[in-house]
Design a protein around this motif. Sequence first.
Motif, short mmCIF file in Angstrom:
data_model
loop_
_atom_site.label_atom_id
_atom_site.label_comp_id
_atom_site.label_asym_id
_atom_site.label_seq_id
_atom_site.Cartn_x
_atom_site.Cartn_y
_atom_site.Cartn_z
N MET A 1 1.10 -0.36 -26.14
CA MET A 1 1.11 0.84 -26.91
C MET A 1 2.37 0.86 -27.79
O MET A 1 2.29 1.10 -28.98
N TYR A 2 3.51 0.65 -27.22
CA TYR A 2 4.77 0.58 -27.98
C TYR A 2 5.16 -0.87 -28.11
O TYR A 2 5.05 -1.64 -27.17
N THR A 3 5.63 -1.22 -29.28
CA THR A 3 6.06 -2.59 -29.46
C THR A 3 7.53 -2.69 -29.09
O THR A 3 8.32 -1.79 -29.38
N GLU A 4 7.87 -3.74 -28.44
CA GLU A 4 9.27 -3.93 -28.02
C GLU A 4 10.01 -4.67 -29.10
O GLU A 4 9.53 -5.67 -29.63
N GLU B 1 16.55 2.71 -25.57
CA GLU B 1 16.82 2.89 -27.00
C GLU B 1 15.54 2.86 -27.84
O GLU B 1 15.59 2.94 -29.05
N ARG B 2 14.39 2.69 -27.24
CA ARG B 2 13.13 2.65 -27.98
C ARG B 2 12.88 3.98 -28.66
O ARG B 2 13.15 5.04 -28.11
N ALA B 3 12.29 3.92 -29.84
CA ALA B 3 11.95 5.15 -30.54
C ALA B 3 10.66 5.69 -29.96
O ALA B 3 9.71 4.96 -29.75
N VAL B 4 10.65 6.96 -29.71
CA VAL B 4 9.47 7.61 -29.15
C VAL B 4 8.97 8.61 -30.18
O VAL B 4 9.73 9.43 -30.69
#
Length: 150
Positions: A1-4, A12-15
């Motif tokens: 779903m979220y790309t690393e 620190e991932r953008a949500v």
Amino acid sequence: MYTETPGHVPAERAVTIHQPTPITPIQAAPLVPVQLGNVPTVASVVLPDGRVVTGYAIEPAKPEPVVAKPLVSRTAVTIALGGIGFGAVCGGLVLLTTFIAALAALIQQLIILAAVVFGGFIAVQVLGSSRGGTTVNIRKAVFKRNKFHG
């Protein structure tokens, strides 16, 4: 779903937060009261222990009218018609074989007739072309090889 993304820690991932869009209600048509043509009657029954049961009276189910059965069943008619058709086909086949046999006999007779006529023609040609026979004229009659030609 979220790309690393390489080099970032998971914190620190953008949500991205999506807020649901409210659906506007559709204007419903106003309810129109419908008058029932036949309002069932309400019946009350007192049970032996004193309780009262109230409800609508139910009409007993009416049986469907009995349809008159034909004197002969459809299956019997179908079988009879099939038998008649089978008999007609067999009779036709018998007539067909008779016709074929008669046609074969006619062809055979025509071949024999042609052979007799053609054979007679050949015999006349062969036997009539002989020279050197004796011809005698007696009283204007011509005899050739013991046959009378007038």
